[in-house]
Design a protein around this motif. Structure first.
Motif, short mmCIF file in Angstrom:
data_model
loop_
_atom_site.label_atom_id
_atom_site.label_comp_id
_atom_site.label_asym_id
_atom_site.label_seq_id
_atom_site.Cartn_x
_atom_site.Cartn_y
_atom_site.Cartn_z
N TRP A 167 0.80 -1.22 0.00
CA TRP A 167 0.00 0.00 0.00
C TRP A 167 0.84 1.27 0.00
N GLU A 168 2.15 1.15 0.13
CA GLU A 168 3.02 2.32 0.21
C GLU A 168 3.46 2.90 -1.13
N PRO A 169 3.69 2.09 -2.17
CA PRO A 169 4.23 2.66 -3.41
C PRO A 169 3.29 3.65 -4.06
N THR A 170 3.86 4.43 -4.97
CA THR A 170 3.05 5.27 -5.84
C THR A 170 2.88 4.51 -7.15
N TYR A 171 1.70 4.01 -7.36
CA TYR A 171 1.42 3.26 -8.59
C TYR A 171 0.97 4.24 -9.66
N ILE A 172 1.71 4.30 -10.75
CA ILE A 172 1.32 5.14 -11.89
C ILE A 172 0.66 4.23 -12.92
N VAL A 173 -0.67 4.24 -12.92
CA VAL A 173 -1.43 3.37 -13.82
C VAL A 173 -1.55 4.08 -15.17
N THR A 174 -1.02 3.44 -16.18
CA THR A 174 -0.83 4.10 -17.48
C THR A 174 -1.56 3.36 -18.59
N ASP A 175 -2.11 4.12 -19.50
CA ASP A 175 -2.72 3.53 -20.69
C ASP A 175 -2.39 4.41 -21.89
N VAL A 176 -2.08 3.76 -22.99
CA VAL A 176 -1.80 4.51 -24.22
C VAL A 176 -2.69 4.00 -25.34
N VAL B 200 8.52 10.45 -8.46
CA VAL B 200 8.05 10.42 -7.08
C VAL B 200 8.63 9.19 -6.40
N LYS B 201 8.51 9.14 -5.08
CA LYS B 201 9.11 8.07 -4.31
C LYS B 201 8.39 6.74 -4.54
N ASN B 202 9.18 5.67 -4.65
CA ASN B 202 8.67 4.30 -4.75
C ASN B 202 7.66 4.15 -5.90
N THR B 203 8.04 4.60 -7.08
CA THR B 203 7.16 4.54 -8.24
C THR B 203 7.12 3.14 -8.83
N VAL B 204 5.92 2.70 -9.16
CA VAL B 204 5.71 1.43 -9.86
C VAL B 204 4.86 1.72 -11.09
N PHE B 205 5.32 1.24 -12.24
CA PHE B 205 4.57 1.40 -13.50
C PHE B 205 3.55 0.29 -13.59
N VAL B 206 2.27 0.66 -13.77
CA VAL B 206 1.18 -0.32 -13.80
C VAL B 206 0.40 -0.16 -15.10
N ALA B 207 0.03 -1.29 -15.69
CA ALA B 207 -0.86 -1.26 -16.85
C ALA B 207 -1.49 -2.63 -17.01
N HIS B 208 -2.54 -2.69 -17.81
CA HIS B 208 -3.19 -3.96 -18.13
C HIS B 208 -2.51 -4.48 -19.39
#
Length: 429
Positions: free
Chosen positions: A5-14, A87-95
């Motif tokens: 629950w701590e990371p910053t999830y950057i949910v991305t779609d192109v 940003v801190k603890n970034t995780v790249f998220v996508a489907h």
């Protein structure tokens, strides 16, 4: 160790002109930032690809050549997109994360910017965490999780829906698979799927309790022989959820498998709406975790100071949501002092006399004046966000009862106009 629950999830779609990240280009990009299970920011932009959009892609996305011809070039937005990921603890998220990551990586490389972040795939997670017979595209997952969508295959709506899917998948990963850290989560997504077979005797013992399970939303509980609560959860489809645990005889959660010999009684409490199920989940969490800050579920606010002024002003409202045009029904939710106090379903052309007295009692009876329930209000606001603009929120402050009824009548027709493009499109990609 970083909690899931701590990371910053950057949910991305192109949206793109094709499938090759080197030859093809991005036409639309969206990033939705999720922190602590909450959407905290959104960004989207069209981008001029300086190449032709194939007709089938334009038809699917609704993005035309004329739209992107006046959009900014890549170099005009690359620094802004870069700042989102810084940003801190970034995780790249996508489907189907590798597709979107490859295009974003190529996008940054053309701007001579290094791009390297951990990747989390909601498609992989869904395949491991949710029922096997459930289709795992964004549209079907959204429907299963109570997330309504319009304008499919536009980057922002797909990214927002994926962000909401992510939050629910994190709950399942933690609750059913005992995944508590980011490292465990990143490893888990790439592990083979193991199916565990429930013991036949145990399955037969529990089968009789599964016969009458409704297909409605609600909460379910497992008790042991001492009537001790050993597990609980919620679902928008109790039948589908519970039978995914037992009826198939194959489950993916070892912790659920190990629990099954101790289950003596299964109990459920159905609700008349998905919103009521979410509110019941919130209350159940507080009951079972009375001393634990609820930092992972829907309630992210501890006190009145954390609530924005706009939220405080919107603690009394009516929410209308049309069903499809074949049923000709509309759901009406009455929120007073941050609490869901009444919900009804009426016909599109039905008179409002039956609900008029209820509205009068709730909103115009001064004896109902109590402190705002900010915890439940946050759950309600989160659910409204999950509707993605496919409902209408009516503010009743300053209106008399006749004006409220008039506004409801006017809004019912508008509510059906909002959903009509959705109900006429049955395709899921």
């Amino acid at each position: 160790m970083i909690s899931i629950w701590e990371p910053t999830y950057i949910v991305t779609d192109v949206e793109t002109t094709g499938s090759n990240p080197v030859k093809n280009r991005i036409t639309e990009l969206a990033c939705v930032t999720v922190r602590g299970g909450e959407i905290v920011s959104e960004f989207s932009t069209l981008i001029n690809p300086h190449q032709e959009i194939p007709p089938y892609v334009a038809k699917m996305t609704g993005i035309s050549q004329s739209m992107v011809s006046v959009a900014p070039d890549e170099y005009e937005v690359v620094d802004l997109v870069k700042s989102i990921f810084k940003v801190k603890n970034t995780v790249f998220v996508a489907h189907n994360v590798n597709f979107d990551y490859s295009f974003i990586n190529a996008f940054f490389q053309r701007g001579f910017i290094h791009f390297d972040y951990p990747r989390l795939c909601t498609l992989k997670l869904a395949r491991k965490l949710l029922p096997r017979d459930l289709k795992k595209n964004v549209g079907d997952l959204s429907e299963y999780l109570g997330i309504r969508m319009k304008n499919r295959h536009r980057a922002l709506i797909d990214a927002k829906s994926t962000a909401m899917i992510l939050t629910e998948l994190l709950h399942v990963a933690e609750k059913e698979h005992k995944i508590n850290t980011l490292d465990e989560l990143l490893l888990f997504q790439n592990k083979p799927i193991y199916n565990y077979k429930v013991n036949d005797d145990i399955a037969r013992k529990l089968a009789g309790q599964l016969i009458d399970i409704p297909y409605s939303p609600g909460i379910f509980r497992f008790f042991d022989e001492k009537e001790k609560l050993i597990y609980w959860d919620y679902s928008f489809n109790l039948n589908q959820k519970l039978k995914s645990f037992f009826d198939t005889h194959h489950i993916t959660s070892k912790s659920i498998l190990e629990m099954t010999p101790n289950i003596v009684r299964i109990e459920w409490e159905e609700t008349d709406s998905e919103l009521s199920a979410l509110i019941l989940r919130e209350r159940m969490f507080k009951k079972t975790n009375p001393k634990t800050p609820d930092e992972k579920t829907l309630n992210m606010f501890d006190d009145e100071k954390a609530i924005s002024k706009s939220t405080i002003n919107n603690s009394d409202f009516i929410y209308l949501q049309a069903r499809d045009n074949y049923e000709k029904l509309v759901d009406i939710y009455l929120i007073k002092n941050g609490k869901l106090v009444h919900q009804s379903t009426i016909g599109k052309k039905a008179g409002l006399e039956s609900i008029k007295m209820k509205i009068k009692d709730i909103y115009f009876d001064m004896t109902n004046s109590v402190n705002t329930d900010f915890s439940e209000l946050q759950v309600i606001n989160k659910w409204v966000e999950m509707q993605n603009g496919l409902g209408i929120e009516l503010q009743i402050n300053g209106l008399d009862i006749e004006s409220v009824i008039h506004e409801i009548q006017r809004s019912i027709q508008k509510a059906f106009e909002i959903i009509e493009p959705v109900t006429h499109s049955s395709l899921h990609f």
